[in-house]
Design a protein around this motif. Structure first.
Motif, PDB file in Angstrom:
ATOM      1  N   PRO A 274       0.636  -1.002   0.206  1.00  0.00           N
ATOM      2  CA  PRO A 274      -0.063   0.054   0.058  1.00  0.00           C
ATOM      3  C   PRO A 274       0.615   1.135  -0.036  1.00  0.00           C
ATOM      4  O   PRO A 274       0.135   2.482  -0.018  1.00  0.00           O
ATOM      5  CB  PRO A 274      -1.250  -0.656   1.169  1.00  0.00           C
ATOM      6  CG  PRO A 274       0.345  -0.829   2.323  1.00  0.00           C
ATOM      7  CD  PRO A 274       1.367  -1.081   1.103  1.00  0.00           C
ATOM      8  N   SER A 275       2.230   1.190  -0.114  1.00  0.00           N
ATOM      9  CA  SER A 275       2.944   2.234   0.502  1.00  0.00           C
ATOM     10  C   SER A 275       3.300   3.284  -0.838  1.00  0.00           C
ATOM     11  O   SER A 275       4.109   3.812  -0.673  1.00  0.00           O
ATOM     12  CB  SER A 275       4.147   1.635   0.499  1.00  0.00           C
ATOM     13  OG  SER A 275       5.019   1.218   0.038  1.00  0.00           O
ATOM     14  N   THR A 304       1.433   5.815   3.160  1.00  0.00           N
ATOM     15  CA  THR A 304      -0.267   4.790   2.224  1.00  0.00           C
ATOM     16  C   THR A 304      -0.836   6.251   2.369  1.00  0.00           C
ATOM     17  O   THR A 304      -0.576   7.209   2.762  1.00  0.00           O
ATOM     18  CB  THR A 304      -0.189   3.320   3.025  1.00  0.00           C
ATOM     19  OG1 THR A 304      -0.550   4.911   4.933  1.00  0.00           O
ATOM     20  CG2 THR A 304       0.296   2.694   4.123  1.00  0.00           C
ATOM     21  N   MET A 305      -2.415   6.171   1.704  1.00  0.00           N
ATOM     22  CA  MET A 305      -3.358   7.233   1.707  1.00  0.00           C
ATOM     23  C   MET A 305      -4.566   6.057   2.300  1.00  0.00           C
ATOM     24  O   MET A 305      -4.811   5.843   1.355  1.00  0.00           O
ATOM     25  CB  MET A 305      -3.201   7.463   0.017  1.00  0.00           C
ATOM     26  CG  MET A 305      -3.830   9.278  -0.104  1.00  0.00           C
ATOM     27  SD  MET A 305      -3.883   9.914   1.054  1.00  0.00           S
ATOM     28  CE  MET A 305      -1.910  10.852   0.445  1.00  0.00           C
ATOM     29  N   GLY A 312      -0.211   7.309   6.275  1.00  0.00           N
ATOM     30  CA  GLY A 312       0.354   6.694   7.296  1.00  0.00           C
ATOM     31  C   GLY A 312       2.052   5.620   7.115  1.00  0.00           C
ATOM     32  O   GLY A 312       2.147   5.747   5.454  1.00  0.00           O
ATOM     33  N   PRO A 313       2.577   5.820   8.009  1.00  0.00           N
ATOM     34  CA  PRO A 313       3.165   4.959   7.868  1.00  0.00           C
ATOM     35  C   PRO A 313       3.806   3.745   7.390  1.00  0.00           C
ATOM     36  O   PRO A 313       2.830   3.139   7.163  1.00  0.00           O
ATOM     37  CB  PRO A 313       4.121   4.841   9.411  1.00  0.00           C
ATOM     38  CG  PRO A 313       2.647   4.617  10.046  1.00  0.00           C
ATOM     39  CD  PRO A 313       1.977   5.006   9.016  1.00  0.00           C
ATOM     40  N   ILE A 314       4.744   3.226   7.097  1.00  0.00           N
ATOM     41  CA  ILE A 314       5.357   1.917   5.729  1.00  0.00           C
ATOM     42  C   ILE A 314       6.768   1.875   6.624  1.00  0.00           C
ATOM     43  O   ILE A 314       7.530   1.712   7.142  1.00  0.00           O
ATOM     44  CB  ILE A 314       5.795   2.643   4.154  1.00  0.00           C
ATOM     45  CG1 ILE A 314       7.127   3.962   3.801  1.00  0.00           C
ATOM     46  CG2 ILE A 314       3.906   3.107   3.684  1.00  0.00           C
ATOM     47  CD1 ILE A 314       8.151   3.579   3.868  1.00  0.00           C
ATOM     48  N   GLY A 315       6.845   0.360   5.990  1.00  0.00           N
ATOM     49  CA  GLY A 315       8.465  -0.104   6.117  1.00  0.00           C
ATOM     50  C   GLY A 315       9.344   0.069   5.139  1.00  0.00           C
ATOM     51  O   GLY A 315       8.894   0.231   3.695  1.00  0.00           O
TER      52      GLY A 315
END
Length: 380
Positions: A274-275, A304-305, A312-315
């Motif tokens: 999702p990133s 993320t949106m 939002g945060p990601i990895g």
């Protein structure tokens, strides 16, 4: 006349009671070298076997980046039903590559290389492929997340631009512990709450926030094509919920579907997760506005949106920044939730800009394009 011949000069068959001659023994030094050679060969074979053995680890590294504004060949983003405008710059979404999975393990020698390389990392296979799931299942979930991110990005971008987005909420389940059970049916389309049309999932949540838990509300639904008013008693937040206990719940799970004008289609192959959502949304906004927000700059990012515009945060943030730097990006948009992790790992020559919302990310792109990027909040 008789001649006596020494015994050791007689032919072998003529020797009576004599020991046969022994082959000459190699010198002590030769035997020692032979023993050491055998030991070295054995050790080499053991090491070769060890480095070829599969392990329960995977290697992560910077992956390729993609310009969401690229229109050569098949465009990454295609807009139908509205005029679009070109850009002299780039908005690149970033990825992380992984070597190995549950079915293809990484040999020890490759892991050693990854441990040495500062741009790579070694992780237990369960960190990327959760226990109880197959590689195929994990891949399918990742691809589904990519599809959802594209939809959310489209909705967020078009709403930010004031374009048409029609959202439909359809009941798919009810919570047996809440009062909607037996009242709302699967397939009901939610239309209005206490006479106010429901325009989005977020809008429904805002209206419920103003209702005292345990109060009755009138929920208008469309059932089998017919509008129907239902009385539903709201419930407090379920146990363990992260929201406050004073928030009302209907106890209905819904499926969200969208119709947009214009229609946006993404063309991305072999990339999951999702990133990329934030960069998709920014690209859509750039394409639908006459001004070139990038100002010719190469701007990368990740995050993320949500449909309401939250980032939002990601990895894998450090790998993504490195991949973006390798592809020429001088600016990187970092979700606020990843700023601490990103700090101290920003590649030389790159500025990591902190963003929280789509609005803030868009403003950051405009500022960078106008040469005001140094005024933006950073993660370093």
């Amino acid at each position: 006349m008789r001649h006596d011949t020494p015994l050791d000069e007689l032919p072998e068959d003529d020797r009576s009671g004599a020991e046969p001659p022994q082959p000459p023994q190699p010198p002590l030094l030769t035997r020692r070298v032979l023993t050491q050679t055998i030991a070295l060969v054995t050790a080499a074979l053991a090491i070769a076997a060890m480095v070829a053995l599969p392990t329960g680890y995977v290697v992560r590294m910077p992956g390729p980046t993609f310009d969401t504004l690229d229109t050569t060949g098949t465009p990454v983003i295609e807009v139908t039903g509205a005029e679009t405008f070109p850009s002299a710059g780039q908005l690149r979404f970033t990825t992380v590559s992984a070597l190995g999975n549950r079915d293809a393990h990484v040999p020890v020698l490759r892991l050693v290389r990854a441990w040495i390389d500062p741009d790579e990392g070694v992780y237990p296979v369960e960190a990327l492929f959760p226990a109880g799931t197959t590689t195929e299942e994990t891949t399918q979930q990742s691809q589904a997340e990519m599809v959802t991110s594209q939809e959310s990005a489209t909705v967020a971008a078009l709403r930010a631009l004031g374009r048409t987005v029609n959202e439909t909420l359809t009941a798919v389940a009810t919570d047996p512990e809440m009062k909607a059970q037996g009242v709302v049916e699967v397939g009901d389309v939610l239309l209005a709450l206490d006479g106010t049309p429901i325009t989005s999932f977020e809008h429904l949540g805002e209206m419920l926030d103003a209702v005292v838990p345990g109060s009755a509300v009138t929920l208008r639904v469309e059932r089998a094509g017919t509008p129907t008013d239902l009385e539903v008693v709201t419930s407090p937040a379920p146990a363990g919920s992260q929201v406050g206990a004073d928030r009302s719940y209907l106890g209905v799970s819904v499926d969200r579907s969208f119709e947009t004008d214009p229609v946006v289609t993404m063309h991305i192959d072999d990339v999951g997760g999702p990133s990329a959502g934030m960069m998709f949304a920014l690209a859509i906004m750039d394409m639908l506005t006459p001004v070139d927000e990038t100002g010719g700059q190469i701007i990368a990012g990740t995050g993320t949106m949500s449909t309401d515009g939250n980032v939002g945060p990601i990895g894998g943030i450090t790998y993504k920044m490195r991949g973006a730097s390798d592809d020429g990006a001088d600016w990187f948009l970092v979700p606020s939730g990843n700023c601490v992790e990103a700090a101290g790992h920003v590649p030389d020559g790159m500025t990591a800009v902190e963003v929280r919302t789509l609005e803030g990310a868009y403003d950051a792109v405009v500022a960078i394009g106008e040469g005001r990027g140094e005024s933006l909040p950073t993660c370093s």
